[in-house]
Motif scaffolding. Structure first.
Motif, PDB file in Angstrom:
ATOM      1  N   ASP A 105     101.738  70.126 139.891  1.00 39.34           N
ATOM      2  CA  ASP A 105     101.033  71.255 139.186  1.00 39.34           C
ATOM      3  C   ASP A 105     100.257  70.380 138.405  1.00 39.34           C
ATOM      4  N   THR A 106     100.382  69.193 137.935  1.00 40.40           N
ATOM      5  CA  THR A 106      99.401  68.824 136.815  1.00 40.40           C
ATOM      6  C   THR A 106      98.034  68.930 137.017  1.00 40.40           C
ATOM      7  N   ALA A 107      97.203  69.681 136.077  1.00 44.61           N
ATOM      8  CA  ALA A 107      96.060  69.792 136.416  1.00 44.61           C
ATOM      9  C   ALA A 107      95.413  70.542 135.019  1.00 44.61           C
ATOM     10  N   VAL A 108      94.344  70.452 134.845  1.00 49.84           N
ATOM     11  CA  VAL A 108      93.586  71.396 133.634  1.00 49.84           C
ATOM     12  C   VAL A 108      93.511  72.733 134.403  1.00 49.84           C
ATOM     13  N   TYR A 109      93.813  73.715 133.740  1.00 50.03           N
ATOM     14  CA  TYR A 109      93.839  75.011 134.193  1.00 50.03           C
ATOM     15  C   TYR A 109      92.773  75.785 133.545  1.00 50.03           C
ATOM     16  N   TYR A 110      91.922  76.731 134.317  1.00 52.13           N
ATOM     17  CA  TYR A 110      90.910  77.253 133.780  1.00 52.13           C
ATOM     18  C   TYR A 110      90.919  78.664 134.341  1.00 52.13           C
ATOM     19  N   CYS A 111      90.592  79.589 133.412  1.00 51.94           N
ATOM     20  CA  CYS A 111      90.359  80.964 133.865  1.00 51.94           C
ATOM     21  C   CYS A 111      88.958  81.464 133.827  1.00 51.94           C
ATOM     22  N   ALA A 112      88.453  82.343 134.601  1.00 43.13           N
ATOM     23  CA  ALA A 112      87.147  82.733 134.692  1.00 43.13           C
ATOM     24  C   ALA A 112      86.907  84.147 135.302  1.00 43.13           C
ATOM     25  N   ALA A 113      86.028  84.908 134.848  1.00 43.70           N
ATOM     26  CA  ALA A 113      85.911  86.335 135.247  1.00 43.70           C
ATOM     27  C   ALA A 113      84.712  86.514 136.053  1.00 43.70           C
ATOM     28  N   SER A 114      84.755  87.681 137.034  1.00 32.44           N
ATOM     29  CA  SER A 114      83.719  87.847 138.043  1.00 32.44           C
ATOM     30  C   SER A 114      83.690  89.586 137.641  1.00 32.44           C
ATOM     31  N   SER A 115      82.405  89.596 137.897  1.00 30.99           N
ATOM     32  CA  SER A 115      82.133  91.231 137.739  1.00 30.99           C
ATOM     33  C   SER A 115      82.031  91.866 139.296  1.00 30.99           C
ATOM     34  N   THR A 116      81.993  91.016 140.335  1.00 34.56           N
ATOM     35  CA  THR A 116      82.262  91.659 141.589  1.00 34.56           C
ATOM     36  C   THR A 116      83.577  91.881 142.108  1.00 34.56           C
ATOM     37  N   TYR A 117      83.652  92.773 143.048  1.00 30.44           N
ATOM     38  CA  TYR A 117      84.915  93.517 143.428  1.00 30.44           C
ATOM     39  C   TYR A 117      85.776  92.581 144.400  1.00 30.44           C
ATOM     40  N   GLY A 118      86.957  92.767 144.160  1.00 30.70           N
ATOM     41  CA  GLY A 118      88.110  92.254 144.845  1.00 30.70           C
ATOM     42  C   GLY A 118      88.569  91.154 144.176  1.00 30.70           C
ATOM     43  N   SER A 119      89.651  90.219 144.781  1.00 30.06           N
ATOM     44  CA  SER A 119      90.615  89.348 144.282  1.00 30.06           C
ATOM     45  C   SER A 119      90.415  88.144 145.011  1.00 30.06           C
ATOM     46  N   SER A 120      89.287  88.103 145.962  1.00 30.99           N
ATOM     47  CA  SER A 120      89.151  86.627 146.344  1.00 30.99           C
ATOM     48  C   SER A 120      89.150  85.677 145.582  1.00 30.99           C
ATOM     49  N   CYS A 121      89.101  84.522 145.729  1.00 26.59           N
ATOM     50  CA  CYS A 121      89.338  83.269 144.695  1.00 26.59           C
ATOM     51  C   CYS A 121      88.458  81.973 145.059  1.00 26.59           C
TER      52      CYS A 121
ATOM     53  N   THR B  77      95.803  91.274 144.107  1.00 26.87           N
ATOM     54  CA  THR B  77      95.911  89.922 143.607  1.00 26.87           C
ATOM     55  C   THR B  77      96.203  89.095 144.950  1.00 26.87           C
ATOM     56  N   TYR B  78      95.632  87.965 144.757  1.00 24.40           N
ATOM     57  CA  TYR B  78      95.460  86.867 145.733  1.00 24.40           C
ATOM     58  C   TYR B  78      96.203  85.541 145.144  1.00 24.40           C
ATOM     59  N   ILE B  79      97.228  85.040 145.903  1.00 23.90           N
ATOM     60  CA  ILE B  79      97.797  83.528 145.303  1.00 23.90           C
ATOM     61  C   ILE B  79      97.598  82.727 146.556  1.00 23.90           C
ATOM     62  N   VAL B  80      97.336  81.457 146.293  1.00 21.76           N
ATOM     63  CA  VAL B  80      97.090  80.532 147.582  1.00 21.76           C
ATOM     64  C   VAL B  80      98.577  80.440 147.967  1.00 21.76           C
ATOM     65  N   ASP B  81      98.573  80.143 149.261  1.00 18.50           N
ATOM     66  CA  ASP B  81      99.820  80.323 150.093  1.00 18.50           C
ATOM     67  C   ASP B  81     100.859  79.422 149.422  1.00 18.50           C
ATOM     68  N   SER B  82     100.698  77.980 149.200  1.00 16.43           N
ATOM     69  CA  SER B  82     101.369  76.844 148.873  1.00 16.43           C
ATOM     70  C   SER B  82     102.239  77.399 147.708  1.00 16.43           C
ATOM     71  N   LEU B  83     101.595  78.249 146.669  1.00 13.96           N
ATOM     72  CA  LEU B  83     102.087  78.739 145.300  1.00 13.96           C
ATOM     73  C   LEU B  83     102.859  80.053 145.344  1.00 13.96           C
TER      74      LEU B  83
ATOM     75  N   LEU C 184      99.009  83.904 133.854  1.00  6.57           N
ATOM     76  CA  LEU C 184      99.521  83.119 134.916  1.00  6.57           C
ATOM     77  C   LEU C 184     101.097  82.570 134.450  1.00  6.57           C
ATOM     78  N   LEU C 185     101.968  83.290 135.084  1.00  6.93           N
ATOM     79  CA  LEU C 185     103.579  82.565 134.932  1.00  6.93           C
ATOM     80  C   LEU C 185     103.671  81.669 136.044  1.00  6.93           C
ATOM     81  N   MET C 186     103.900  80.568 135.729  1.00  9.39           N
ATOM     82  CA  MET C 186     104.243  79.193 136.508  1.00  9.39           C
ATOM     83  C   MET C 186     105.762  78.900 136.511  1.00  9.39           C
ATOM     84  N   ASN C 187     106.571  79.126 137.377  1.00 10.56           N
ATOM     85  CA  ASN C 187     107.860  78.734 137.364  1.00 10.56           C
ATOM     86  C   ASN C 187     107.940  77.474 138.254  1.00 10.56           C
ATOM     87  N   SER C 188     109.351  76.914 138.053  1.00 15.03           N
ATOM     88  CA  SER C 188     109.528  75.887 139.038  1.00 15.03           C
ATOM     89  C   SER C 188     108.526  74.682 139.044  1.00 15.03           C
ATOM     90  N   LEU C 189     108.139  74.239 137.718  1.00 14.90           N
ATOM     91  CA  LEU C 189     106.756  73.468 137.941  1.00 14.90           C
ATOM     92  C   LEU C 189     107.184  71.973 138.643  1.00 14.90           C
TER      93      LEU C 189
END
Length: 124
Positions: free
Chosen positions: A90-106, A58-64, A81-86
């Motif tokens: 953090d207000t935004a439109v959240y999207y999910c997406a899939a990739s067939s390539t390898y790894g967890s880069s974002c 997994t990867y998560i951006v440092d600030s989160l 995506l579990l989001m605590n202490s909002l």
């Protein structure tokens, strides 16, 4: 063949939300999956990504780190995506997406299959 993001809403600062990204028509555990967000007037940014199930890194951006957690449930063909202490920022439109390539880069450009967004609003 689609991804369906859900779970957004209006919450107060300090609250938690769990976003769901459900796949239909394909098996999500063979794909890397990412969560991204786009606030008004800002570019879309990667929030957290998880590799395919044969790795599950997994990867998560440092600030989160410490507040957001990504996970997958292969039986439900869903990534969460579990989001605590909002916070208001953090207000935004959240999207999910899939990739067939390898790894967890974002980088958003890596992901070719996108769901519609779900709006998260954090406000008192």
């Amino acid at each position: 063949v689609q991804l369906q993001a859900s779970g957004g809403g209006l919450v107060q600062p300090g609250s938690s939300l769990r976003l769901s990204c459900a796949a239909s028509g394909f098996t999500l555990d063979y794909y890397a999956v990412g969560w991204f967000r786009q606030a008004p007037g800002k570019e879309r940014e990667g929030v957290s990504c998880i590799s395919s199930s044969d790795d599950d890194s997994t990867y998560i951006v440092d600030s989160l780190k410490g507040r957001f957690t990504i996970s997958r449930d292969n039986a439900k063909n869903t990534v969460y995506l579990l989001m605590n202490s909002l916070k208001p920022e953090d207000t935004a439109v959240y999207y999910c997406a899939a990739s067939s390539t390898y790894g967890s880069s974002c980088p958003p450009t890596r992901y070719g299959r996108w769901g519609q967004g779900t709006l998260v609003t954090v406000s008192s």
